[in-house]
Design a protein around this motif. Structure first.
Motif, PDB file in Angstrom:
ATOM      1  N   LEU A 197       0.769  -1.332  -0.200  1.00 49.08           N
ATOM      2  CA  LEU A 197       0.128  -0.257   0.219  1.00 49.08           C
ATOM      3  C   LEU A 197       0.504   0.967  -0.030  1.00 49.08           C
ATOM      4  O   LEU A 197       2.170   1.641   0.305  1.00 49.08           O
ATOM      5  CB  LEU A 197      -1.278  -0.497   0.976  1.00 49.08           C
ATOM      6  N   ALA A 198       0.075   2.314  -0.423  1.00 49.72           N
ATOM      7  CA  ALA A 198       1.340   3.487  -0.363  1.00 49.72           C
ATOM      8  C   ALA A 198      -0.245   4.566   0.858  1.00 49.72           C
ATOM      9  O   ALA A 198      -0.664   4.982   0.469  1.00 49.72           O
ATOM     10  CB  ALA A 198       0.897   4.167  -1.953  1.00 49.72           C
ATOM     11  N   LEU A 199       1.008   5.642   1.586  1.00 50.91           N
ATOM     12  CA  LEU A 199       0.733   5.230   2.261  1.00 50.91           C
ATOM     13  C   LEU A 199       1.469   7.769   1.852  1.00 50.91           C
ATOM     14  O   LEU A 199       2.331   7.354   2.225  1.00 50.91           O
ATOM     15  CB  LEU A 199       0.567   6.177   4.014  1.00 50.91           C
ATOM     16  N   VAL A 200       0.529   8.578   1.083  1.00 53.83           N
ATOM     17  CA  VAL A 200       1.031  10.017   0.933  1.00 53.83           C
ATOM     18  C   VAL A 200       0.661  10.300   2.317  1.00 53.83           C
ATOM     19  O   VAL A 200      -0.227  11.505   1.928  1.00 53.83           O
ATOM     20  CB  VAL A 200       1.433   9.947   0.044  1.00 53.83           C
ATOM     21  N   TYR A 260       3.263   4.775  -7.113  1.00 54.00           N
ATOM     22  CA  TYR A 260       2.002   4.372  -7.099  1.00 54.00           C
ATOM     23  C   TYR A 260       1.365   3.562  -8.084  1.00 54.00           C
ATOM     24  O   TYR A 260       0.707   2.755  -7.509  1.00 54.00           O
ATOM     25  CB  TYR A 260       1.250   6.187  -7.592  1.00 54.00           C
ATOM     26  N   ARG A 261       1.987   2.909  -9.748  1.00 56.20           N
ATOM     27  CA  ARG A 261       1.507   2.779 -10.439  1.00 56.20           C
ATOM     28  C   ARG A 261       2.364   1.048  -9.825  1.00 56.20           C
ATOM     29  O   ARG A 261       1.399   0.160  -9.986  1.00 56.20           O
ATOM     30  CB  ARG A 261       2.281   2.442 -11.439  1.00 56.20           C
ATOM     31  N   GLY A 262       3.213   0.424  -8.628  1.00 54.87           N
ATOM     32  CA  GLY A 262       3.988  -0.254  -8.248  1.00 54.87           C
ATOM     33  C   GLY A 262       2.894  -0.712  -7.065  1.00 54.87           C
ATOM     34  O   GLY A 262       3.343  -1.331  -6.561  1.00 54.87           O
ATOM     35  N   SER A 263       2.232   0.356  -6.405  1.00 51.70           N
ATOM     36  CA  SER A 263       1.389  -0.233  -5.117  1.00 51.70           C
ATOM     37  C   SER A 263      -0.102  -0.866  -5.137  1.00 51.70           C
ATOM     38  O   SER A 263      -0.793  -0.711  -6.581  1.00 51.70           O
ATOM     39  CB  SER A 263       1.146   1.227  -4.884  1.00 51.70           C
TER      40      SER A 263
END
Length: 323
Positions: free
Chosen positions: A160-163, A225-228
């Motif tokens: 997951l991504a958390l920005v 983003y693309r890999g998340s």
């Protein structure tokens, strides 16, 4: 003369907005555009006392891509992205909004913002002055780096991504607790508070599955983003929700709290909504659903709503009305 406040720099939301709209402004207005001779941080409420704005006369216009106003004989067109500081800011910031910013907006008779949700909040905050002030929604755009095409970051597990930063209204702690319920998932955190984020990870017992990064350029962020497997956006207050727009533009679904209206405005119908902002069990279920979901498909007209040229046109149009 049009004076622009160009001090907002970096990779955060207002800085991106400033970079995109101010770079387009000279070609969209008549007459000279000059840098406002004000120095120092634009983030302190005491910025309003800096004397540089006095260079402008009553025939000039001072333009800010952020919520900055101060001592000036000129009308000041500001961009009020949200009213979060009224709920979470210091007493000094609240005093600035009430005693400096609101009178400056009333004098100009116009203020800019980035979402319908923020417009409604601003109109309510202006009170009786709202009848004499036009609140223009200029929107927000997505920088050219954020597309489906490009390099993809590879992970050894679904990640997951958390920005986000670690301010209270960002509500990030619930995501770390939810991650503890999803032992097969990892997470990359991008934000300006690495020590605080590391503390949240340690408290939740997920340090070994969390990587923390700081000051990531757009090209690398798009690659992430693309890999998340999904972006997690737990905010309870936002003016817009730029990470959701960027992630979805890269083909990545967002998990978000349905009560955050500006985020829901972007993600509704394509993301995974959570009803309980602090319910880590529900967040875990939503994260799992997003990871296992079908590839993200967006309506053909979706991207056109977030075009920087259109935002720049709307921004310049408001400037021309006052200049």
């Amino acid at each position: 003369m049009i004076y622009v406040d160009d001090r907002r720099t970096g990779n955060h939301g207002i800085a991106r907005f400033a970079r995109e709209v101010l770079s387009r402004l000279p070609a969209r207005v008549s007459g000279p555009v000059r840098r406002l001779p004000v120095h120092g941080s634009a983030s302190t409420p005491l910025d309003c006392l800096r004397p540089g704005r006095l260079r402008a006369t009553s025939r000039d216009l001072v333009v800010s891509p952020g919520p900055n106003a101060g001592l000036s004989r000129a009308p000041q067109l500001v961009t009020l992205h949200d009213l979060i500081h009224l709920d979470t800011g210091s007493r000094l910031k609240r005093e600035y909004y009430e005693r400096v910013l609101r009178p400056a907006i009333a004098r100009a008779g116009r203020v800019l913002t980035v979402s319908d949700a923020s417009r409604e909040a601003i109109e309510s905050w202006l009170g009786p002055a709202a009848a004499r002030v036009r609140v223009d929604v200029v929107g927000n755009g997505c920088s050219s780096a954020f597309t489906r095409d490009g390099e993809v970051e590879r992970f050894t597990r679904p990640t997951l991504a958390l920005v986000s930063n670690a301010k209270v209204h960002k509500n990030v702690e619930v995501v770390f607790r939810a991650l503890a319920r999803c032992p097969e998932l990892g997470m990359v955190v991008v934000g300006p508070a690495p020590a605080t984020m590391a503390g949240f990870a340690a408290s939740a017992g997920v340090t070994d599955r969390v990587e923390i990064r700081h000051d990531v350029p757009d090209i690398q962020l798009a690659r992430l983003y693309r890999g998340s497997a999904a972006l997690v956006m737990p905010s309870t207050l936002e003016g817009f929700g730029l990470p959701v727009l960027e992630a979805m533009s890269c083909g990545t679904r967002a998990v978000y709290w349905e009560g955050c209206a500006p985020v829901a405005e972007i993600a509704a119908g394509s993301g995974v909504a959570v009803t309980g902002s602090t319910d880590d069990r529900e967040w875990a279920e939503a994260m799992d659903k997003a990871v296992r979901g079908e590839p993200l498909h967006l309506p053909g007209t979706w991207a056109g709503r977030y075009d920087w040229d259109r935002v720049g046109d709307r921004f310049a149009r408001a400037v021309r009305k006052l200049a």
